[in-house]
Design a protein around this motif. Structure first.
Motif, PDB file in Angstrom:
ATOM      1  N   MET A 278     -55.165  10.267  -9.081  1.00 18.49           N
ATOM      2  CA  MET A 278     -55.708   9.068  -9.745  1.00 18.49           C
ATOM      3  C   MET A 278     -56.700   9.447 -10.840  1.00 18.49           C
ATOM      4  SD  MET A 278     -55.626   5.815 -10.043  1.00 18.49           S
ATOM      5  CE  MET A 278     -54.948   4.992  -8.588  1.00 18.49           C
ATOM      6  N   LYS A 279     -57.310  10.620 -10.721  1.00 16.72           N
ATOM      7  CA  LYS A 279     -58.245  11.070 -11.757  1.00 16.72           C
ATOM      8  C   LYS A 279     -57.548  11.232 -13.101  1.00 16.72           C
ATOM      9  CE  LYS A 279     -61.455  13.480  -8.646  1.00 16.72           C
ATOM     10  NZ  LYS A 279     -60.812  13.237  -7.336  1.00 16.72           N
TER      11      LYS A 279
ATOM     12  N   ASP B 109     -60.452   2.593  -6.903  1.00 16.86           N
ATOM     13  CA  ASP B 109     -61.565   3.410  -7.393  1.00 16.86           C
ATOM     14  C   ASP B 109     -61.054   4.271  -8.537  1.00 16.86           C
ATOM     15  OD1 ASP B 109     -60.226   5.631  -6.326  1.00 16.86           O
ATOM     16  OD2 ASP B 109     -61.567   5.859  -4.621  1.00 16.86           O
ATOM     17  N   GLY B 110     -61.911   5.138  -9.065  1.00 18.37           N
ATOM     18  CA  GLY B 110     -61.500   5.978 -10.183  1.00 18.37           C
ATOM     19  C   GLY B 110     -61.093   7.382  -9.797  1.00 18.37           C
ATOM     20  N   SER B 111     -61.431   7.792  -8.570  1.00 15.22           N
ATOM     21  CA  SER B 111     -61.236   9.181  -8.157  1.00 15.22           C
ATOM     22  C   SER B 111     -60.032   9.407  -7.260  1.00 15.22           C
ATOM     23  CB  SER B 111     -62.486   9.670  -7.406  1.00 15.22           C
ATOM     24  OG  SER B 111     -62.668   8.928  -6.210  1.00 15.22           O
ATOM     25  N   GLY B 112     -59.579   8.351  -6.584  1.00 13.46           N
ATOM     26  CA  GLY B 112     -58.494   8.508  -5.627  1.00 13.46           C
ATOM     27  C   GLY B 112     -58.954   8.710  -4.198  1.00 13.46           C
ATOM     28  N   LEU B 113     -60.262   8.679  -3.957  1.00  8.97           N
ATOM     29  CA  LEU B 113     -60.755   8.891  -2.596  1.00  8.97           C
ATOM     30  C   LEU B 113     -60.429   7.707  -1.685  1.00  8.97           C
ATOM     31  CD1 LEU B 113     -62.330  10.815  -0.730  1.00  8.97           C
ATOM     32  CD2 LEU B 113     -64.443   9.678  -1.470  1.00  8.97           C
TER      33      LEU B 113
ATOM     34  N   LYS C  74     -52.267  18.152 -11.848  1.00 11.36           N
ATOM     35  CA  LYS C  74     -53.391  17.752 -11.001  1.00 11.36           C
ATOM     36  C   LYS C  74     -52.868  17.524  -9.598  1.00 11.36           C
ATOM     37  CE  LYS C  74     -57.534  16.319  -9.949  1.00 11.36           C
ATOM     38  NZ  LYS C  74     -57.307  16.885  -8.587  1.00 11.36           N
ATOM     39  N   SER C  75     -53.573  18.061  -8.623  1.00  6.19           N
ATOM     40  CA  SER C  75     -53.188  17.850  -7.233  1.00  6.19           C
ATOM     41  C   SER C  75     -54.013  16.714  -6.643  1.00  6.19           C
ATOM     42  CB  SER C  75     -53.416  19.123  -6.416  1.00  6.19           C
ATOM     43  OG  SER C  75     -54.811  19.392  -6.298  1.00  6.19           O
ATOM     44  N   GLY C  76     -53.553  16.213  -5.509  1.00  8.42           N
ATOM     45  CA  GLY C  76     -54.292  15.211  -4.764  1.00  8.42           C
ATOM     46  C   GLY C  76     -54.004  15.365  -3.288  1.00  8.42           C
ATOM     47  N   SER C  77     -55.042  15.314  -2.469  1.00  6.41           N
ATOM     48  CA  SER C  77     -54.809  15.462  -1.030  1.00  6.41           C
ATOM     49  C   SER C  77     -55.822  14.652  -0.231  1.00  6.41           C
ATOM     50  CB  SER C  77     -54.890  16.935  -0.614  1.00  6.41           C
ATOM     51  OG  SER C  77     -56.200  17.434  -0.792  1.00  6.41           O
TER      52      SER C  77
END
Length: 488
Positions: free
Chosen positions: A76-77, A375-379, A435-438
């Motif tokens: 999402m970043k 949100d903006g970060s994906g958290l 970019k990864s996301g986990s």
């Protein structure tokens, strides 16, 4: 144990199958690869979203059907940083001001010192030590006050963080995250990454109480309830719990046994107050006395006129975006989102920011049905979008944005940033930029892949609720991307 062995054997068999087909046949297609990939034992109940597009022609080479709205985690970043660069430009800088009210007579300021936040996500950041800390910004502020020959201040040190809403964290972040460094909320006056370190000691025996030695920086009025035990497990399993703006914190979990100085990282409860405290400490050391207190309030036109003392500019937005995407800094992404909300709506809130970003991409041709931004970060686990929507944004930035090349340069290549798990031999010469996301049961990647014959591909791979370890999920995605890179 038996389940883990079955999963491991399944992964070995799957990878053997891929290796046996290392050179795609004449009739091979991306969709064939995806069909094979989805049959893996650990993916049969997973939410899978894949979209692959030729970066030049726009031809869709593969997609899962239907395109599911899935949690993107930190990918999402990419959406947030792309929007910020599009609207603000690469050279934009945030500004923090030091000012005073009242008047100076002889060596006394009859008034207040006021720190006015401009939403800078990086003020005093460890990621920008040369910019802020080698010639410390607080020392510069102190020198400016000394240049005015001020030795005494009759009023208060006021911190104005009202460029953003008072609530620092999104509504949908979970309790487990809030007290930890990655759960630091975006404040109109953030400082030192809104992060502090807790130094701890543990005994030589497992299961015994630990001790808190100190915190750095010193957090005034902090109350720590330490419930952490020593453990034979040789990694940090301690978590800090506490609400924003509350000085009460509880630490639970374990740290390795036999540690003389073990460090865990936590989120600062009240960043504006910490900044005011740090300034007070600096100027007191410089023999400038203050009669009043540290207070937080907005400074508007109804209050006494302010006189500017100093301006502190941030690094460029492009530099901030690069750290955001390379290091996956949640705080920076949340700052960008709230600043866009302030700029476009006059209200620096998460709600206005997510709506502003969604509206921006809808106006630029992205179908936002099923695009849910929390949100903006994906958290937040409440974020959801499709792989096709993510690739649509990538395609726009690649082919239509004047900031496109700058933005793509902010995304890491293997093995940099969060791509350190990937084998650089598989993706030489910066051929994979992503970019990864986990999160728990979530693993995602999005970016650009250049095939071995030089074809640039834009892709997004989203996995939700897979039944394997993250290492297995990473290996599966890496093997899939490697197959794509060998396409003809």
């Amino acid at each position: 144990m038996i389940k883990e062995m079955i999963s491991l054997l399944s992964l070995v068999f799957f990878c053997f199958t891929l290796n046996a087909q290392s050179q795609p046949t004449k009739d091979w297609s991306f969709n064939d690869e995806i069909s094979l990939w989805k049959k893996h034992e650990t993916l049969k109940n997973a939410g899978i979203g894949i979209f692959v597009q030729d970066a030049t022609t726009g031809e869709v080479l593969a997609k899962t059907e239907p395109q599911l709205s899935l949690a993107p985690a930190s990918t999402m970043k990419l959406v947030t940083t792309a929007t910020a660069l599009e609207i603000l430009g690469s050279d934009f800088r945030f500004e923090t001001q030091l000012a005073y009210s009242g008047e100076i007579k002889n060596d006394t300021l009859y008034g207040n010192l006021v720190i006015i936040g401009g939403g800078d996500p990086a003020l005093g950041s460890e990621y920008f030590k040369e910019h802020y800390l080698e010639n410390h910004f607080l020392d510069q502020w102190t020198k400016e006050l000394q240049a005015l020959q001020i030795k005494h201040i009759t009023g208060d040190i006021i911190t104005d963080a009202t460029i953003f809403e008072e609530q620092t964290i999104p509504n949908t972040w979970i309790w487990e995250d809030l007290g930890n460094y990655y759960g630091a909320g975006a404040c109109g006056l953030s400082v030192y990454d809104n992060m502090y370190r807790i130094h701890m000691a543990s005994p030589a025996e497992a299961g015994q109480p630990t001790r808190v030695l100190t915190t750095k920086p010193f957090i005034p009025e902090l109350e720590l309830d330490n419930q952490v035990k020593s453990s034979k497990i040789k990694r940090d399993l301690a978590y800090v719990y506490g609400a924003p703006m509350s000085n009460q914190r509880t630490i639970r979990g374990t740290i390795p046994l036999g540690q003389a100085n073990f460090v865990i990282k936590a989120s600062v409860p009240n960043p504006p107050f910490l900044l005011g405290w740090e300034l007070l400490d600096r100027i007191t050391s410089a023999q400038i006395t203050v009669d009043g207190f540290i207070k937080s309030q907005g400074y508007n036109d109804t209050l006494p006129k302010l006189t500017l003392v100093s301006r502190t500019l941030s690094p460029t937005l492009l530099e901030i975006a690069k750290v955001t995407n390379y290091e996956s800094v949640n705080l920076f992404a949340e700052h960008l989102l709230k600043y866009l909300a302030f700029l476009m709506n006059g209200e620096g809130s998460t709600k206005k920011g997510t709506q502003a970003i969604t509206d921006f991409w809808e106006k630029h041709g992205i179908d936002t049905h099923g695009f849910f931004m929390a949100d903006g970060s994906g958290l937040s686990h409440f974020n959801a979008l499709t792989a096709e929507q993510m690739v649509g944004i990538l395609h726009y930035m690649k082919n239509q944005s004047i900031e496109g090349s700058n933005w793509f340069s902010s995304i890491p290549c293997v093995p940099n940033g969060t791509l350190y798990y990937f084998n650089p031999v598989n993706f030489p010469n910066n051929s994979l930029r992503a970019k990864s996301g986990s999160m728990t049961r979530v693993r995602c990647y999005a970016g650009e892949l250049t095939t071995q014959n030089g074809q640039p591909l834009l892709f997004a791979v989203f996995l939700n609720n897979f039944d394997s370890s993250h290492r297995e999920a990473i290996r599966l995605i890496e093997d899939l991307l490697l197959r794509f890179s060998k396409s003809k």
